[in-house]
Design an enzyme around this catalytic site. Sequence first.
Site, PDB file in Angstrom:
ATOM      1  N   ILE A 692       0.822  -1.225   0.000  1.00  0.00           N
ATOM      2  CA  ILE A 692       0.000   0.000   0.000  1.00  0.00           C
ATOM      3  C   ILE A 692       0.853   1.269   0.000  1.00  0.00           C
ATOM      4  O   ILE A 692       0.339   2.368  -0.071  1.00  0.00           O
ATOM      5  CB  ILE A 692      -0.954   0.030   1.212  1.00  0.00           C
ATOM      6  CG1 ILE A 692      -0.171  -0.066   2.528  1.00  0.00           C
ATOM      7  CG2 ILE A 692      -1.998  -1.057   1.103  1.00  0.00           C
ATOM      8  CD1 ILE A 692      -1.034   0.119   3.764  1.00  0.00           C
ATOM      9  N   GLY A 695       8.219   3.900   0.517  1.00  0.00           N
ATOM     10  CA  GLY A 695       8.947   5.065   1.009  1.00  0.00           C
ATOM     11  C   GLY A 695      10.426   4.956   0.766  1.00  0.00           C
ATOM     12  O   GLY A 695      10.912   4.034   0.111  1.00  0.00           O
ATOM     13  N   GLY A 696      11.169   5.932   1.315  1.00  0.00           N
ATOM     14  CA  GLY A 696      12.605   5.960   1.120  1.00  0.00           C
ATOM     15  C   GLY A 696      13.318   4.828   1.824  1.00  0.00           C
ATOM     16  O   GLY A 696      14.423   4.447   1.445  1.00  0.00           O
ATOM     17  N   SER A 697      12.693   4.256   2.868  1.00  0.00           N
ATOM     18  CA  SER A 697      13.378   3.218   3.640  1.00  0.00           C
ATOM     19  C   SER A 697      12.796   1.827   3.434  1.00  0.00           C
ATOM     20  O   SER A 697      13.393   0.845   3.857  1.00  0.00           O
ATOM     21  CB  SER A 697      13.334   3.573   5.134  1.00  0.00           C
ATOM     22  OG  SER A 697      11.991   3.707   5.562  1.00  0.00           O
ATOM     23  N   GLY A 698      11.635   1.707   2.790  1.00  0.00           N
ATOM     24  CA  GLY A 698      11.084   0.379   2.596  1.00  0.00           C
ATOM     25  C   GLY A 698       9.677   0.389   2.036  1.00  0.00           C
ATOM     26  O   GLY A 698       9.150   1.423   1.626  1.00  0.00           O
ATOM     27  N   LYS A 714       5.779  -2.671   7.847  1.00  0.00           N
ATOM     28  CA  LYS A 714       6.856  -1.986   7.123  1.00  0.00           C
ATOM     29  C   LYS A 714       8.049  -2.925   7.011  1.00  0.00           C
ATOM     30  O   LYS A 714       8.597  -3.374   8.023  1.00  0.00           O
ATOM     31  CB  LYS A 714       7.264  -0.696   7.836  1.00  0.00           C
ATOM     32  CG  LYS A 714       8.375   0.079   7.082  1.00  0.00           C
ATOM     33  CD  LYS A 714       8.957   1.184   7.929  1.00  0.00           C
ATOM     34  CE  LYS A 714       7.985   2.320   8.121  1.00  0.00           C
ATOM     35  NZ  LYS A 714       8.621   3.457   8.837  1.00  0.00           N
ATOM     36  N   ASP A 813      10.534  14.436  11.679  1.00  0.00           N
ATOM     37  CA  ASP A 813       9.947  14.312  10.341  1.00  0.00           C
ATOM     38  C   ASP A 813       8.430  14.459  10.412  1.00  0.00           C
ATOM     39  O   ASP A 813       7.685  13.657   9.850  1.00  0.00           O
ATOM     40  CB  ASP A 813      10.334  12.961   9.725  1.00  0.00           C
ATOM     41  CG  ASP A 813      10.161  12.953   8.203  1.00  0.00           C
ATOM     42  OD1 ASP A 813      10.017  14.052   7.618  1.00  0.00           O
ATOM     43  OD2 ASP A 813      10.169  11.864   7.605  1.00  0.00           O
TER      44      ASP A 813
END
Length: 984
Positions: A692, A695-698, A714, A813
């Site tokens: 769904i 992102g930048g990390s996973g 995640k 963030d």
Amino acid sequence: MAHPNFSFFLVLLLALLFSTHSASPSPTNVISVLLKAKNHQLIDSENRLSDWTNTTQYAPCDWTGVTCNSSTVISIDLRSFNLNGSFPSLFCKIHTLRHLNLFDNNLSGTISSDSISFCSHLHSLNLSSNYFTGNLPDFGAHFTNLTSLDLSSNNFSGHVPESFGSFPALKVLCLVNNLLNGTFPEFLTNLSTLTDLQLAYNPFQPSRLPSTIGKLAKLENMFLSFLNLNGVIPECIGNLSALRNLDLSQNSLSGEIPSSIGDLASVEQIELYRNQLSGELPNTFSNLKSLLRFDASENKLVGRIPISLAALPLESLALNDNFISGSVPQVLSSNPNLYQLKVFNNNLTGSLPLDLGKHSGLVDIDVSGNNLEGTLPPYLCYRKKLQRLVTFSNKFSGVIPQLYGECTSLNYIRIFDNSLSGKLPVGFWNLPGLTFLENRNNRLEGSIHPSISNARGLTRLLISGNDFSGGFIPEICNLKELVVIDMSHNRFSGQLPSCITTLKNLEKLDLQGNMFTGVIPNTVSSWTVLTDLDLSSNKFSGEIPSELGDLQVLTYLDLSRNLLSGEIPVTLIKLKLDVFNVSDNALEGVVPVVFDNELFSPSLMGNPGLCSPDLKLLPPCSEQKASSLWKVMLLFVVTLVLLGLLFCLLIMTQRLPYFEENMRRSLKITTFQRVEFNEEDVLNELVDENIIGLGGSGKVYRVKMETGQTVAVKKLFGVDENAETDHVFWSEVESLGNIRHVNIVKLLFTCSGEDFRVLVYEYLKNGSLGDVLHGGKVGEVLDWAKRYEIAEGTAQGLAYLHHDCVPAIVHRDVKSNNILLDEEYRPQLADFGLAKMLNKKDDRECMSRVAGSYGYIAPEYAYTLKVTEKSDVYSFGVVLLELISGKRPNDPLFGDSQDIVKWARSVFSSYMQESTHTGHHLKGLAQLVDPSMGASSRECKEIEKVLDIALICTAASPDNRPSMRKVVELLKGLKLLRSSHAEA
């Protein structure tokens, strides 16, 4: 006529009443009053008042915070005691009390006029930096002895009561940083004894500075910034002969600066920036012999800087962002006290005086963004104090003076975009304190001197667009703090020294447009933070190092227009590149699959040996060229078959349970919440159809368990012990592991193996606030009521992190995409991959990393690289503006170099002025408010107040932003106001 006996008894009765009211309690009663106030009106959670007992020897005079004079209580000072509760009006029952200081506590609630009336005998009252709400109390006419009143940094709203203009002895009045929204209280000009008037940072209705302001003849400090003042500065301002600080900044004042300003004989500082002042600077500045700082930036001034201003003993002169024309006057050079000269971003012409600096101890000079010409003054550092030299974007020519090379105090140099020529003084390269050197786009020549190795603190070496020559000398490798090297568009030649790869802090290396030769270094493992590598338009040869594919954060790679040969390394497909260009080389072979699409087609041209099965602009691959690819594919298929056979063999020999048990043992499972499923149930569902988010990390998956519960999972990318992935994983675990708050996402459990990291969260049905606001969920509109509840809930979550967690946690963030919404649109803060606990030993290292998302990052991060709680407050303010406007933080509507904060401030300022002339105060708000909400008039008034909070949260200076605890109180106060209106 009244009977004489009646008059006598009337006088006697009044005397008795007065004596009853004014008589002080006995010592025993004083103790009783103090203890009653402590026990019934204050909450001493830290037990700071533990010695307030009647068993002490000299009670109450030996109690903490209590001061006596001959056993008589005259002062109570409880500043910064972290007290909760309400206004302790019982203290004022002690009629000998003269000073009451409750600064910097957590006191809240309203202060009634009745409760404050008991304090009429006070000489000073300080209730600043608390959480009081409601209207300011009416002090009445009997406060005849009050000399100092400080109610700043609270949540008071409404008008300033007229009784504030009737204090006969008041010297200090401070109401800064509240929510006062009446008109400017002209009656304050009746306070003839006033020396300090501070009303700044209140959302007053647009008002004019009254012409009666000149009556305050004893005034020394006038702090009226950010008050929605408009109109002209009245001529009577010159009557304030005792004034030392005049701050009218950040208003909407217009017209010319009055010539009477020259009558302020005692003034040391004048702040007029961010207004709409026009015309020329008056010549009467020659009278201001005490003036040290003058800032009229961001106005609409024209004309020349008067000689009279330049001759003053200024420490600071800032006239940036105006439309001033003319030259810098010669008299500047003869000013012995000149400390700081800032006239950047104007339209100044002519040359700088040649003797500038010879007779003064200049520390900071910034004349950038003008049309100045001629040579640089040789004596700027004559007294060896100059630290900052900023002259960029002018028309300076000639050589850089030799004396600059002897200026050992220099640490910051920006002289780019001029026409300077010749060689740099040798000493210019090795200034010991130098941290920033930017000489771009001049006509400088010569080579980099080896003594540059002495500039050990240098972080940026920016010398592009000149005529420098010679090699990339190995002495540069000694500068371990270098973050950016830009030597592009010069005539540098030779090979790159291998030691260049030891610069572990390097983020950008730009050598394009030179004549470098040899191979590209391949020992790049130390370049862990390199994001930009541009070696284009040189003469590099050999193969592209496959090791470049290991630079995990590299996003910009340009190797075009060189003599590179061989194949494009397959390892480069691991990079997440925004820019990739290898055109115009001698590369050959098959284009790797990631780059085999039309997007990268122009970046591959000019390599006759490259082939592609898909790109029309490249020749198709022959069987011979593709043979190596088929070999790799065949080997891959054979490997899969062998693995399949091995797997079947394990099943047949009944060793699979043993294999699974070993794998399970290798997993590390940590459970934070009670769940009815295990890691296998989750891991088996991590398939593409359940993705769904990315992102930048996973990747993020939605997984529905057999129990009916749905969770969000995640799975992090690229696990390595030293990788960013592990930092994100452990930040989430450390931050969320022990947190239990309704507005913070619940971490259920984590699972980690040798090559993966998984975090399992409670799934929130309505996704992120960013999705809902910005079209990710089509047809869904949030009304104002929901948006307000989202704002309040998010604020409560952040306040919990900042004030209730030990140690405090900074999210780092905060953005709309990291605020998730449940089925009732209740918000929960998520994504703690960048979060930091403030007392960790590695804070310095972690805070030096790029933290946050573009558009939400607080401005101080650009120059401090440090993120604090106030950085989260700024980001939250941006989210508030998103909720109000429905726009993204960097909407193209705002124009170049604008973001939602600058846009909102500009629109807010404009509509405030318009409403003054039209009377339609809410009509002008329409440009700021998301029309899809269909907000009512009452809601628009609420939105206006939330907008005030957003603008305070996004103040440029962290010191001017409230804490998140304060923000929660502001929003709750608005909610209470809304409820009272609804009941009415």
